[in-house]
Design an enzyme around this catalytic site. Structure first.
Site, PDB file in Angstrom:
ATOM      1  N   PRO A   2       0.809  -1.223   0.000  1.00 35.92           N
ATOM      2  CA  PRO A   2       0.000   0.000   0.000  1.00 35.92           C
ATOM      3  C   PRO A   2       0.844   1.276   0.000  1.00 35.92           C
ATOM      4  O   PRO A   2       1.596   1.534   0.928  1.00 35.92           O
ATOM      5  CB  PRO A   2      -0.826  -0.124   1.280  1.00 35.92           C
ATOM      6  CG  PRO A   2      -0.869  -1.587   1.562  1.00 35.92           C
ATOM      7  CD  PRO A   2       0.448  -2.125   1.089  1.00 35.92           C
ATOM      8  N   GLU A   3       0.723   2.056  -1.076  1.00 30.01           N
ATOM      9  CA  GLU A   3       1.301   3.386  -1.152  1.00 30.01           C
ATOM     10  C   GLU A   3       0.133   4.373  -1.139  1.00 30.01           C
ATOM     11  O   GLU A   3      -0.991   3.983  -0.834  1.00 30.01           O
ATOM     12  CB  GLU A   3       2.175   3.505  -2.410  1.00 30.01           C
ATOM     13  CG  GLU A   3       3.296   2.459  -2.461  1.00 30.01           C
ATOM     14  CD  GLU A   3       4.189   2.561  -3.687  1.00 30.01           C
ATOM     15  OE1 GLU A   3       4.283   3.658  -4.269  1.00 30.01           O
ATOM     16  OE2 GLU A   3       4.791   1.550  -4.074  1.00 30.01           O
ATOM     17  N   HIS A  91      -4.787 -14.127   8.702  1.00 33.17           N
ATOM     18  CA  HIS A  91      -3.758 -13.407   9.453  1.00 33.17           C
ATOM     19  C   HIS A  91      -4.342 -12.200  10.183  1.00 33.17           C
ATOM     20  O   HIS A  91      -3.720 -11.147  10.238  1.00 33.17           O
ATOM     21  CB  HIS A  91      -2.634 -12.976   8.521  1.00 33.17           C
ATOM     22  CG  HIS A  91      -2.057 -14.115   7.737  1.00 33.17           C
ATOM     23  ND1 HIS A  91      -1.314 -15.116   8.330  1.00 33.17           N
ATOM     24  CD2 HIS A  91      -2.138 -14.439   6.433  1.00 33.17           C
ATOM     25  CE1 HIS A  91      -0.956 -15.995   7.409  1.00 33.17           C
ATOM     26  NE2 HIS A  91      -1.441 -15.610   6.249  1.00 33.17           N
ATOM     27  N   ARG A 110       2.521 -10.560   7.100  1.00 31.49           N
ATOM     28  CA  ARG A 110       3.898 -10.480   7.589  1.00 31.49           C
ATOM     29  C   ARG A 110       4.083  -9.716   8.886  1.00 31.49           C
ATOM     30  O   ARG A 110       5.223  -9.481   9.292  1.00 31.49           O
ATOM     31  CB  ARG A 110       4.788  -9.928   6.476  1.00 31.49           C
ATOM     32  CG  ARG A 110       5.029 -11.006   5.430  1.00 31.49           C
ATOM     33  CD  ARG A 110       5.689 -10.479   4.205  1.00 31.49           C
ATOM     34  NE  ARG A 110       6.948  -9.839   4.498  1.00 31.49           N
ATOM     35  CZ  ARG A 110       7.673  -9.209   3.576  1.00 31.49           C
ATOM     36  NH1 ARG A 110       7.262  -9.147   2.354  1.00 31.49           N
ATOM     37  NH2 ARG A 110       8.803  -8.676   3.907  1.00 31.49           N
ATOM     38  N   ARG A 149      20.346  17.181  -2.543  1.00 32.53           N
ATOM     39  CA  ARG A 149      20.483  15.775  -2.156  1.00 32.53           C
ATOM     40  C   ARG A 149      21.361  15.019  -3.151  1.00 32.53           C
ATOM     41  O   ARG A 149      21.042  14.973  -4.336  1.00 32.53           O
ATOM     42  CB  ARG A 149      19.111  15.099  -2.104  1.00 32.53           C
ATOM     43  CG  ARG A 149      18.174  15.741  -1.110  1.00 32.53           C
ATOM     44  CD  ARG A 149      17.865  14.777   0.000  1.00 32.53           C
ATOM     45  NE  ARG A 149      17.421  15.523   1.177  1.00 32.53           N
ATOM     46  CZ  ARG A 149      17.561  15.067   2.419  1.00 32.53           C
ATOM     47  NH1 ARG A 149      18.148  13.903   2.616  1.00 32.53           N
ATOM     48  NH2 ARG A 149      17.152  15.756   3.432  1.00 32.53           N
TER      49      ARG A 149
END
Length: 272
Positions: A2-3, A91, A110, A149
């Site tokens: 998920p972004e 899960h 996970r 950067r």
DNA sequence: CCCGGAACCTGAAGGC
DNA sequence: TGCCTTCAGGTTCCGG
């Protein structure tokens, strides 16, 4: 994974269903998902609280409560939020119960996903960079954020403190659209390249939202359905396939230990 | 401060 | 058939 577009899809689906309702309680099935405070305090502070708003900041989902607290979720790699699933998710880590009988199940194969219940959401999301789809985000802002950067532009784009919400998949797509090699130093981009990158970031994110997110792996919406953004990806997760623009085989290289997909012909290292 | 690398996690996939 | 290793990547932490 998920972004921004995936979390935004979850947010927009949930907002009309949750706003105005209240949590009757929550069952913590795996204490590892509760980052803050203790699972006991988390459970106690959530019970019988109203839901005021459902928001998103970067890849974080923020549920504002009548108590003034913020319930915050991050899905990391494999987290999903399912509304009234027919079969119990294998899960399940936490089950939220609503006052109308609805259940919201946080499931995460996970176990990397996290939840917070905090007074001030800024404790969790305060250091994030600007929202790329906000009106105030301009190419000038992007230029300023990339600044001097020296790191690879791909890694810098995925840094949430620089820009919030862009992850591995959408960074690859945006760099392809802008014709920029992922290893180019962020500080080396020309003004024209930054302008192209700015337009590309907005385009891939808006398209991702319109496609209801990308189900490359385990991502599902709250109804358990897959998104379709991955069908439109040109390079992301398409190693070895022909570039849709020139036919050259798409390459995959590691950048900061993350798989990066690009076209070696359309995204030359010395471009610009 | 900045960067690279590893840890956290588990299931899928591939090698032998 | 089955054991073992490797890989996936968002975030956090640590060391240089």
């Amino acid at each position: 994974m998920p972004e921004l577009p995936e979390v935004e899809t979850i947010r927009s689906d949930l907002a009309p269903l949750l706003t105005g309702r209240s949590f009757s309680g929550v069952e913590i099935l795996d204490p590892l998902v509760v980052r803050q405070p203790s699972p006991e305090e988390f459970t106690r502070n959530l019970a019988s609280k109203g839901i005021v708003a459902v928001e998103r900041r970067g890849k974080y989902l923020i549920i504002r409560l009548s108590s003034g607290d913020a319930l915050i979720l991050h899905f990391r790699m494999t987290g999903v939020l399912l509304l009234n699933p027919d079969v119990a998710p294998p899960h399940a880590r936490a089950i939220f119960h609503l006052d109308n009988g609805d259940r919201l199940v946080f499931s995460d194969r996970r176990r990397l996903g996290k939840m917070w219940l905090v007074r001030d959401a800024g404790e969790v999301v305060g250091k994030l960079g600007p929202e790329p789809l906000a009106t105030g985000f301009t190419s000038e802002v992007l230029a300023e954020r990339l600044g001097r950067r020296p790191g690879a532009i791909k890694a810098v784009l995925c840094d949430q403190d620089i820009l919030a919400g862009v992850g591995n998949m959408y960074a690859d797509e945006a760099l392809f659209l802008a014709g920029i090699h992922p290893l180019r130093k962020a500080s080396s981009l020309s003004r024209a390249e930054i302008e192209r990158l700015y337009q590309a970031i907005r385009k891939v994110l808006f398209q991702g939202i319109s496609d209801r997110g990308a189900s490359v792996d385990t991502y599902r919406d709250v109804s358990g359905n897959t998104g379709e953004a991955q069908l439109r990806f040109k390079v992301a997760h398409r190693g070895g396939q022909p570039c849709p623009d020139c036919g050259t085989a798409i390459q995959r290289i590691p950048i900061r230990n993350r798989g990066s997909y690009f076209c070696p012909r359309c995204q030359k290292p010395e471009n610009g």
